[in-house]
Structures are given as C-alpha cells and as structure tokens.
Design a protein around this motif. Structure first.
Motif, short mmCIF file in Angstrom:
data_model
loop_
_atom_site.label_atom_id
_atom_site.label_comp_id
_atom_site.label_asym_id
_atom_site.label_seq_id
_atom_site.Cartn_x
_atom_site.Cartn_y
_atom_site.Cartn_z
N CYS A 88 0.84 -1.21 0.00
CA CYS A 88 0.00 0.00 0.00
C CYS A 88 0.87 1.26 0.00
O CYS A 88 0.34 2.37 0.10
CB CYS A 88 -0.91 0.03 1.23
N HIS A 159 2.12 7.60 -4.03
CA HIS A 159 0.86 7.82 -4.75
C HIS A 159 0.55 6.54 -5.51
O HIS A 159 0.67 6.47 -6.72
CB HIS A 159 0.97 9.00 -5.72
N SER A 161 -1.62 3.71 -6.99
CA SER A 161 -2.98 3.46 -7.47
C SER A 161 -2.96 2.96 -8.90
O SER A 161 -2.21 3.48 -9.74
CB SER A 161 -3.81 4.75 -7.40
N TYR A 163 -4.96 3.66 -11.05
CA TYR A 163 -5.39 4.77 -11.91
C TYR A 163 -4.20 5.59 -12.42
O TYR A 163 -4.33 6.35 -13.37
CB TYR A 163 -6.37 5.69 -11.17
N LYS A 164 -3.05 5.46 -11.79
CA LYS A 164 -1.87 6.22 -12.22
C LYS A 164 -1.13 5.54 -13.37
O LYS A 164 -0.23 6.11 -13.98
CB LYS A 164 -0.93 6.44 -11.04
N LEU A 221 2.50 1.45 -8.73
CA LEU A 221 1.83 0.34 -8.05
C LEU A 221 2.85 -0.64 -7.48
O LEU A 221 3.94 -0.83 -8.06
CB LEU A 221 0.91 -0.42 -9.03
N GLN B 41 -11.25 0.29 -2.54
CA GLN B 41 -9.89 0.42 -3.06
C GLN B 41 -9.40 -0.93 -3.61
O GLN B 41 -8.50 -0.98 -4.43
CB GLN B 41 -8.92 0.89 -1.95
N HIS B 43 -7.43 -3.08 -2.70
CA HIS B 43 -5.98 -3.27 -2.66
C HIS B 43 -5.67 -4.40 -1.68
O HIS B 43 -6.57 -5.02 -1.13
CB HIS B 43 -5.33 -1.95 -2.26
#
Lengths: 341, 341
Positions: A88, A159, A161, A163-164, A221, B41, B43
């Motif tokens: 995470c 950061h 995610s 989505y990145k 990620l 999320q 994750h």
C-alpha cells in the motif's frame, strides 16, 4: 521459556478458556516473548498514537505443513502482512496476532512458532501490540492457524494506485517466481519429492521504502504475487486499468530447479504462489534507475523488467513466449495447490 | 445476492485460491455487501486517515454451533471486537474481517453470516475496510472461523487504567450474567435442553461513549466478562491492583431461567461467558449517577452496583453470599465449556 514453565506438553482446551491456564500461557510464552509498552498494557486492546494516513491489512495463514523448507507458518504470518501493508506504499509498524490452535499441538511447536514470529517481527521492524488465542478440539482445526493485521504510516511520497498507470509504464519483478509454492509442494503429504527449493518468505518493506524515497510518485503500483501467482496478479492489475499488459517469458526470473519441479508436476510457474517478491509498475523514465537500486539490495538482486503496459489488447495480459509465439495469460480459475499460505 | 449468482452451492477450495473463483466470491458477496470507499480500493489493504490515540483489538471467533439462539458467529465477530475496542475507552470505527472457511460450508450459510455481519456493523456504526478469505479442506476446520480486528479513536475524556482504581471505587455491571454461555450450551451437541435463553450479544460502544461523555476520568475501567465469565475478569482486575474486591451475590443480576439451567448442569454462573454486558469501575461519588444513566439505555436497563474495592484482602475477590457467608472468588482454571465465542 520451555514446556516445563507452563507444565503442559501440548496445547489443551483449557489454554483457550480465558481462565488461569490461558493467563499462564500468555504470561509465560506470549508476554515474555513480545514484551513491549503496547502489549504490556494487557488490556482487551492496545492504544497507539498515530497521525495521518495509515494502511491496514489483514491475512489469515493456514499453510500446511506448518514447518517447511525456508520458513514456518509464524514467519509467513509476519512477512505476509508486513508485505501487504508495504504494497500500500506504507511502512508497517504494528501487528495484531491471533492464534486458532488445535488441541494437542505440541507445546514445543507452539513455542518455536512464537519465537520465530518474534525474530521475524524484529527483522521487519514491527511490534506485536495485541493478540488473541483460541483453542479448538482435536479434528476441528489443523494444528495452528494465525491471523495478523498490520498497520503502518503511508510514505509521504507514495501515490500508489492503478489509476496512475499509463501506456509505456514498465513492469518490474523483484526476484525469481514460484519458489514458495514449490517449497511447500515438495513437502506436502503424498507429493514429497527431493529438492533443495526453499520458500522465499521475507519482509519487503525496507526495499519498498527505499524505492519510495528514491522515486516517489514515479512508482505507480506495488503488488505481491502470493496466492494465484504472477499470472493472477497481472490479470487483476490489467483488469483494473483500460490498458493491456505485454510481458516476455524470457525475462521472468525462474530458477532451473523450480522450473524442473514445475515441469515434472505439470504446473505453470506463473500460477505458483510467492511470498518474498513483488511486482512494481513504474514510469518508464525511471525504470532503469529503479532496477539499479533494487539490484543493490539482496532482496532485489535478481530483479528484472518483464514487460510494459500498452494501448493494445486492453485489460488482457499477453506473453511473448520463449519460442517466439504469443499466448494469453489468464488468472487461475480454481485451486492449484491449497493451503499455500 | 444468492447462491445462483456465484454458481456454487457450497464453499470450495477454489474459493480460497486467489484466482478467478476467489474474485467471484469477493465481487458477488463481500464487495457487494460491504461496499464503502475504503474497501472499494480493492488493494492488499486499506488506507484510512487518523489523528491522535487509536485503540486496536483483535479476536478470532470459533463458536460452535455457528447459529445459535440470539445470534450467529458473524454477529459475535462484529460485536465482540467492537466491544473490546470500546472497553479501551475508544469509539470503534473500522473493522478488518478474515474468514477461514471449511470446504463444504453451504453457500447459503456463508451468505447469511456475511449479511448478518453487515447489519451488525451498521448497528454499531463500524465499516469493514479490509479482509481475507481462506478455505481449508473438509475436516481441517469447523465450518467457519472469523477474525476481526477493530480500530477506533480513544475518547478525549477517557483515562482508562487499573492504576486509577482506588479503595472505595464502585463496581457496576451493565446487565444479567451467563446468558450467552447458557444459550450456546443449550444448543451444544449432546447437551441440548429446552430453554428460551438467548445470547446477549450486542454492541456496547454507544453506552460506553455516553458514560465517557458524562463522567470522563471518574470512570476508571471498562472490561467485558466474556470467556471465563465475571469471576475471571474480577480476579484479573484485582490482581492488577494492590486492592481487594468485595462483591454481594444478591446484587449480581441473573435471570431465573439462566440460574436454573446453571444449577441443573452444575455450572457457576460467574464462570459462564457473556457477550453483551460490561463491568465498569467508577469513582464512588459518581456511582449513583452512572447507574441512573445506564438504566436509561436498554442495554443497561438492568445495571447494578455489585460491590467495591477495599484495602482488605489485597488482590483477592471476596463474595458475600446469599445465605450470609463469605467465599473467595477465584478465576476459572481450565475449560468449562469450549468454543463459546
């Protein structure tokens, strides 16, 4: 600390009663081993001071056998959750620890596991701050199950995610695949075979932290390919984006002995569980520098860039095979090898 | 959400594989039921924003049978951990949720438990933010075990510690004892007897919060007498101080039907597990007001002051019995009734 200290050779139902026997077990084994200011509160829970974004992750460990080449269930229970918190983008600091023990577990095995948990936690820089011990009757469990829940502060530069992720991003793996699963399999009842394959279980949090220190939001990620293996994790990541994944079979690190064992048993190493490696998706511009940094660490010495994200075949994973062809990599469907972690 | 949605009538090993079957189970049952911004999320863990002192508590639930009068294992797993966090003087907000399921558990039972967890969490005002599902082979578990780990912010006025207890402090219990244990026992294989006794499982966090709002640092301790019952908890508290405890048997709330069932089975109700009551130790000057406030709440309607701390017989619990004598209350030693929570 020895069996004699608590007067029993095996775990008894009374050790889970909440009465004097439970207190004895806790005082002589748990509190003595893990003593720290949080646990020493001896309350129903523990109080910590925190501030900001915290990552939380939970995992139950049911691996069989409980002792295996390269580790044991206790080591796995610490490293597994430490790594999930690290994935995470956080720095794990605290663990809760809950046992479900089957009546009759040799006290020596329990003590060995507890000691191993302490050593593994120390290596990973985490403290056991609260816990629970339950005992179930013989035949209603399988020696010992362990749940750990981990907490840690999110790295200020993280950061993380899906989505990145963007086309061109590189996919880097920190080490060779399929070691943990094949180590367990080589010792599984009815399947035993001669090998020196060891589980790769280890804590990955310091290496993850170094990467975030060095590359901050260029790291998009982290994911550890445990149950379901590399194939399931890559499929999952691809399905969370609008992009495709293209990987090269020749670039995936795989030990010869592990490859041979997989071949004999007809297993695809991409589906086999890992415990000590992770996948990271990074901006292409930092990929070489990320690899360089990882290779300086023993835990990333065999890191490799195995592929990239692409605009083609969205949500699908395509592997360019050794012999030059292409094949679709799908997530595992059922169960290849149960009780792996 | 029904069995049909995921195409299986029972839980299979593949549902714990980490592959497609696991994802199906999670998507159709877990994520659909608990959907919230943290869990969504998807994750390896979840990220929350926190600030200040947080209480953390973990518990594994192995109760048998998994459905019983007044509740089920899922309800217990939420309330049990919610209450443990509350007993730290904190306001539980987040739970992790980890299942160890035995292969062959009817899917309908799993769904029923998951729905019950959702309803119980809603009632207690907590969110499920991260989780894990493992499946073990038939005969290696017992239907389902659940671990929950709870987090909540410590109440700003809370100063909960055995070190704050002084002679004269009053001991208040929130409701009648032994209901949960006797409800389980009435349905235990080989022991079944006719009764309408129901488990008292409930969340106690709002009542605890009201007490802290009202009386702040005049509240010295909260403890829920679960495994080991009231006797074990009082003995433990006494041993954590340099004081004695004096209680009156006539003041301990106990239902006639529960008392009768205990007598028939030769059980001491003070050793029997509870799930929906707590003990609080308060400054004598606020004891009456605390009782008044508790009695206004349905969950404290039968609250009673059962005794006090004394300079005499340090670290011991002495009970003044119904017939006028005195007896020493000791913690339970072994196991009275296993798998109670």
């Amino acid at each position: 600390m020895s069996n004699k200290d608590i007067g029993y050779d095996t775990i008894n139902l009374g050790h889970g009663s909440g009465g004097l026997m439970t207190r004895d077990l806790l005082d002589h084994i748990i509190f003595e081993t893990f003593s720290n200011p949080y646990l020493d509160q001896k309350h129903d829970g523990s109080i910590i001071k925190v501030d900001g974004e915290m990552a939380i992750s939970t995992d139950s460990f049911v691996v069989s056998p409980i002792f295996f080449k390269g580790g044991n269930i206790g080591e796995l229970a610490v490293n597994g959750t430490v790594n999930d918190v690290a994935m995470c983008g956080a720095n794990p600091k605290f663990l809760s620890l809950a046992f479900v023990v089957e009546e009759g577990l040799p006290m020596g095995d329990f003590i060995k596991i507890v000691k191993s948990i302490k050593e593994t936690a120390d290596r990973a820089g985490v403290q056991i701050i609260t816990g629970d011990t339950k005992v179930v009757e013989r035949g209603k469990g399988d020696k010992i199950f362990i749940n750990t829940t981990g907490f840690g502060k999110v790295h200020p530069e993280a950061h993380i995610s899906p989505y990145k992720i963007k086309a061109g991003d590189k996919i880097i793996i920190s080490g060779p695949v399929a070691q943990h699963g094949m180590a367990i399999m080589s010792q599984r009842d009815g399947l035993e075979f001669e090998s020196t394959i060891e589980s790769d279980t280890t804590n990955l949090n310091f290496l993850v932290n170094d990467l975030l220190d060095g590359f901050g939001d260029k790291i998009h990620l982290f994911r550890d390919p445990t149950r379901g293996g590399l194939a399931s994790v890559l499929s999952e990541i691809a399905s969370d984006t609008e992009l495709g994944i293209s990987i090269k079979e020749t670039e995936i690190p795989l030990d010869d002995q592990v490859a041979a064992a997989c071949e004999i048993l007809g297993l695809d190493p991409l589906f086999v569980a890992n415990e000590g490696i992770f996948v990271t998706i990074v901006d292409a511009e930092v990929a070489d520098a990320v690899l360089e940094l990882m290779k300086k660490d023993k835990k990333g010495a065999r890191a490799a860039c195995i592929g990239e994200f692409t605009q083609e075949h969205p949500k699908k994973v395509v592997m360019h095979s050794v012999i030059g062809g292409k094949r679709m990599v799908t997530p595992m469907i059922g169960e290849q090898l149960p009780r792996i972690c």
